[in-house]
Write a protein that holds these residues in place. Sequence first.
Motif, short mmCIF file in Angstrom:
data_model
loop_
_atom_site.label_atom_id
_atom_site.label_comp_id
_atom_site.label_asym_id
_atom_site.label_seq_id
_atom_site.Cartn_x
_atom_site.Cartn_y
_atom_site.Cartn_z
N ARG A 14 0.79 -1.23 0.00
CA ARG A 14 0.00 0.00 0.00
C ARG A 14 0.82 1.29 0.00
NH1 ARG A 14 -2.19 1.27 5.99
NH2 ARG A 14 -0.21 0.98 6.99
N SER A 15 2.14 1.17 -0.13
CA SER A 15 2.95 2.38 -0.23
C SER A 15 4.11 2.14 -1.19
CB SER A 15 3.48 2.81 1.14
OG SER A 15 4.67 2.12 1.46
N SER B 234 7.29 2.79 -0.34
CA SER B 234 8.51 2.86 0.46
C SER B 234 9.58 1.88 0.02
CB SER B 234 8.20 2.66 1.94
OG SER B 234 7.77 1.34 2.19
N ARG C 230 3.08 0.53 -4.83
CA ARG C 230 1.68 0.45 -4.38
C ARG C 230 0.85 -0.34 -5.39
NH1 ARG C 230 0.36 5.85 -3.54
NH2 ARG C 230 1.24 5.57 -1.48
N LYS D 185 5.09 -5.87 12.47
CA LYS D 185 4.06 -4.97 13.00
C LYS D 185 4.44 -4.63 14.43
CE LYS D 185 -0.91 -4.70 13.67
NZ LYS D 185 -2.17 -5.46 13.55
N LEU E 9 5.62 3.81 14.52
CA LEU E 9 5.38 2.81 13.47
C LEU E 9 4.10 2.00 13.69
CD1 LEU E 9 8.94 1.30 12.82
CD2 LEU E 9 7.65 2.88 11.37
N ASN F 251 1.05 2.31 11.39
CA ASN F 251 1.15 1.89 10.00
C ASN F 251 0.67 0.48 9.73
OD1 ASN F 251 2.27 4.37 9.45
ND2 ASN F 251 4.37 3.63 9.50
N ILE G 26 4.24 -3.64 8.08
CA ILE G 26 5.27 -2.91 7.32
C ILE G 26 6.21 -3.93 6.69
CG2 ILE G 26 7.22 -1.32 7.51
CD1 ILE G 26 5.74 -0.12 9.97
N ASN H 2 13.17 5.16 1.16
CA ASN H 2 13.24 6.11 2.27
C ASN H 2 14.67 6.58 2.48
OD1 ASN H 2 10.54 5.56 2.56
ND2 ASN H 2 10.78 4.28 4.38
N ASP I 262 13.95 3.26 9.80
CA ASP I 262 12.75 3.40 10.64
C ASP I 262 13.12 3.83 12.05
OD1 ASP I 262 11.14 2.52 8.50
OD2 ASP I 262 11.46 0.43 9.07
N SER J 187 -5.81 -1.44 -2.71
CA SER J 187 -5.83 -1.18 -1.27
C SER J 187 -7.12 -1.65 -0.61
CB SER J 187 -5.60 0.30 -0.98
OG SER J 187 -6.62 1.07 -1.60
N ASP K 183 2.93 -1.63 4.54
CA ASP K 183 3.57 -0.35 4.23
C ASP K 183 4.97 -0.58 3.75
OD1 ASP K 183 3.92 2.37 4.06
OD2 ASP K 183 4.46 2.57 6.18
#
Length: 150
Positions: free
Chosen positions: A39-40, A42, A49, A73, A79, A82, A85, A105, A109, A142, A150
């Motif tokens: 969904r991103s 990153s 995505r 998670k 974080l 989100n 991830i 990124n 993180d 999504s 993420d």
Amino acid sequence: MKVFSRILNTLLAIVILCTLIAAVGSAITKEPILLTVIRSNSMYPVWQRGDMVVIENLKEKESIQQMDIVFFKTEEGPLSANGWIAHRVVKGNSKEGFITKGDANEHTDQSEGNEAINRELIAGRALTIGETPIVIPKIGASEVVTPNVD
């Protein structure tokens, strides 16, 4: 032409079946199973995505290496908002925790005050062929029932 059509229909049926299994399994276990939708961006250019990623679920004792793309998670800290991830392990170990970073990124993180990721928070890693993750491009959305990553 008939053979090509049968092969295409069979592959489509397999993708749909795997997606349904992943969705139901994920809903039951509350963690990504088999496949998940990204969904991103990153992790761009590895995936973006809407891509669907094949996941290798990890048992507690399985080791994690630097450069693995892991699914985790967190329960606390920035974080935690989100959800699931998927980021690359850039350093760390099972005792002290792992430092993670999305390929797109600028910072890890943990550079924003998040703690290292404990091994027990990691549910799986991206399944790869060699060093390349297995990705089904742009098949996900999504709104799909599988956990968004993420």
